[in-house]
Design an enzyme around this catalytic site. Structure first.
Site, PDB file in Angstrom:
ATOM      1  N   ASP A 107       0.832  -1.203   0.000  1.00  0.00           N
ATOM      2  CA  ASP A 107       0.000   0.000   0.000  1.00  0.00           C
ATOM      3  C   ASP A 107       0.871   1.258   0.000  1.00  0.00           C
ATOM      4  O   ASP A 107       2.003   1.241   0.487  1.00  0.00           O
ATOM      5  CB  ASP A 107      -0.915  -0.021   1.237  1.00  0.00           C
ATOM      6  CG  ASP A 107      -2.058   0.966   1.104  1.00  0.00           C
ATOM      7  OD1 ASP A 107      -2.345   1.419  -0.025  1.00  0.00           O
ATOM      8  OD2 ASP A 107      -2.669   1.300   2.129  1.00  0.00           O
ATOM      9  N   ARG A 166       0.184   7.671  -2.717  1.00  0.00           N
ATOM     10  CA  ARG A 166       0.660   8.740  -1.831  1.00  0.00           C
ATOM     11  C   ARG A 166       2.151   9.010  -2.043  1.00  0.00           C
ATOM     12  O   ARG A 166       2.617  10.141  -2.009  1.00  0.00           O
ATOM     13  CB  ARG A 166       0.375   8.380  -0.368  1.00  0.00           C
ATOM     14  CG  ARG A 166      -1.020   8.754   0.064  1.00  0.00           C
ATOM     15  CD  ARG A 166      -1.389   8.089   1.347  1.00  0.00           C
ATOM     16  NE  ARG A 166      -1.602   6.654   1.160  1.00  0.00           N
ATOM     17  CZ  ARG A 166      -1.615   5.776   2.153  1.00  0.00           C
ATOM     18  NH1 ARG A 166      -1.387   6.172   3.376  1.00  0.00           N
ATOM     19  NH2 ARG A 166      -1.844   4.500   1.902  1.00  0.00           N
ATOM     20  N   ASN A 193     -10.579  -2.460  -6.114  1.00  0.00           N
ATOM     21  CA  ASN A 193      -9.769  -1.612  -7.008  1.00  0.00           C
ATOM     22  C   ASN A 193     -10.432  -1.390  -8.372  1.00  0.00           C
ATOM     23  O   ASN A 193     -10.100  -0.430  -9.076  1.00  0.00           O
ATOM     24  CB  ASN A 193      -8.366  -2.209  -7.222  1.00  0.00           C
ATOM     25  CG  ASN A 193      -7.451  -2.044  -6.027  1.00  0.00           C
ATOM     26  OD1 ASN A 193      -6.493  -2.796  -5.846  1.00  0.00           O
ATOM     27  ND2 ASN A 193      -7.729  -1.062  -5.171  1.00  0.00           N
ATOM     28  N   ARG A 214      -5.383  -1.893   8.788  1.00  0.00           N
ATOM     29  CA  ARG A 214      -6.578  -2.588   8.279  1.00  0.00           C
ATOM     30  C   ARG A 214      -6.172  -3.821   7.501  1.00  0.00           C
ATOM     31  O   ARG A 214      -5.060  -3.873   6.966  1.00  0.00           O
ATOM     32  CB  ARG A 214      -7.311  -1.690   7.254  1.00  0.00           C
ATOM     33  CG  ARG A 214      -8.103  -0.558   7.791  1.00  0.00           C
ATOM     34  CD  ARG A 214      -8.943   0.017   6.656  1.00  0.00           C
ATOM     35  NE  ARG A 214      -8.141   0.675   5.634  1.00  0.00           N
ATOM     36  CZ  ARG A 214      -7.696   1.922   5.702  1.00  0.00           C
ATOM     37  NH1 ARG A 214      -7.987   2.645   6.751  1.00  0.00           N
ATOM     38  NH2 ARG A 214      -6.981   2.453   4.734  1.00  0.00           N
TER      39      ARG A 214
END
Ligand code: FPP
Length: 275
Positions: free
Chosen positions: A37, A41, A85, A211
């Site tokens: 992940d 970002r 996704n 998560r």
């Protein structure tokens, strides 16, 4: 220790030494699963488009796959594309598929040379034909390899997996092939997409999110968690080593109590509390 090269870089002496130390420190997890992940970002932080992060993420996939094979990990499962996704903007979905096809085309031979078997879990049929073909070719090419299995979770979600298993068992009950009384953990395992693959010992998630994001929900019941703030494109083998060392320090009790607390001392404490 066998030598592996997916990164086209010769393994340094220092790295070989680190791997030797880790192997001597404790058990190497048989199965590592990773939620990769933070690509978007990471790219944004560099003033770039999200796809740039996915592209950079492939370098991490290569490095981590190579390091796992060198260490003797037997199964590495990567969450490469979740069912959710598909809900991303179509240009990002298309770019991810293109990247997957390109990566398979350029890496399949290297996986094969390195004795790594490729497999997938998830709804592969949802991908365009050219992508499915590329996947099936790589799976076919590497099917007899036995050093390590690299399993890509593609169009995968844990709830989908469990739902499919329930459907398969329901069908068998309907056809009189299965008595509901026979359903237990083992039977459910056998109907999941991960049948024949042991549950992950260690689950790593990058980018600091706490998560499971619908990944391997049944299979992660007793897996040790390692969460790092590092974004996936910057997650490299040195942090993988930290994750394994942290795993080796943990005591896996599977809901039981540790062996050191089963003796008379524990009985004394129990008597004290209950008297
Ligand atoms: C999560 O980052 C990552 C993905 C959805 C895709 C992972 C894909 C790769 C690393 C490249 C292709 C993989 C293979 C196996 C060839 P994100 O986009 O959710 O990042 P964010 O949380 O910062 O938005």
């Amino acid at each position: 220790m066998e030598s592996y090269s997916l990164t086209n870089k010769e393994q340094t002496k220092a790295d070989r030494l680190k791997q030797k130390e880790i192997s001597e420190c404790g058990t190497i997890p048989e199965h590592i699963a990773i939620i990769m992940d933070g690509n978007g970002r990471w790219a944004k932080g560099k003033g770039n488009v999200r796809v740039y992060g996915h592209k950079a993420g492939v370098d991490s996939v290569r490095d981590i796959t190579e390091a796992c094979a060198q260490l003797g990990v037997k199964y590495l499962t990567l969450y490469a594309f979740s069912t959710e996704n598909w809900g991303r903007p179509s240009n990002e979905v298309n770019a991810l598929i293109k990247l997957l096809v390109h990566t398979l085309r350029t890496e399949a031979d290297k996986l094969h040379e390195n004795n790594i078997k490729l497999s997938t879990i998830g709804q592969i049929e949802r991908f365009p034909n050219r992508c499915q073909e590329e996947l099936l070719d790589a799976i076919q090419l590497t099917k007899d390899n036995d050093r390590m299995q690299l399993c890509l979770a593609l169009s995968y979600s844990g709830r989908w997996d469990i739902t499919e298993a329930v459907k398969k068992m329901g069908e068998k009950i309907k056809n009189g092939e299965l008595d509901p009384e026979e359903i237990d953990d083992k039977l459910i395992d056998e109907h999941l997409s991960t049948a024949r693959i042991p549950d992950p010992d260690l689950i790593i998630r990058t980018s600091g999110e706490y998560r499971l994001s619908n990944f391997l929900l049944w299979q992660l019941a007793y897996s040790e968690l390692f969460i790092t703030n590092t974004f996936w494109p910057e997650f490299r083998r040195d942090e993988l080593y930290q994750a394994i060392l942290s795993f080796q320090l943990r005591e896996r009790r599977y809901g039981k109590i540790d062996k050191g607390h089963t003796g008379s001392f524990t009985n004394k404490i129990i008597n004290h509390i209950t008297s």
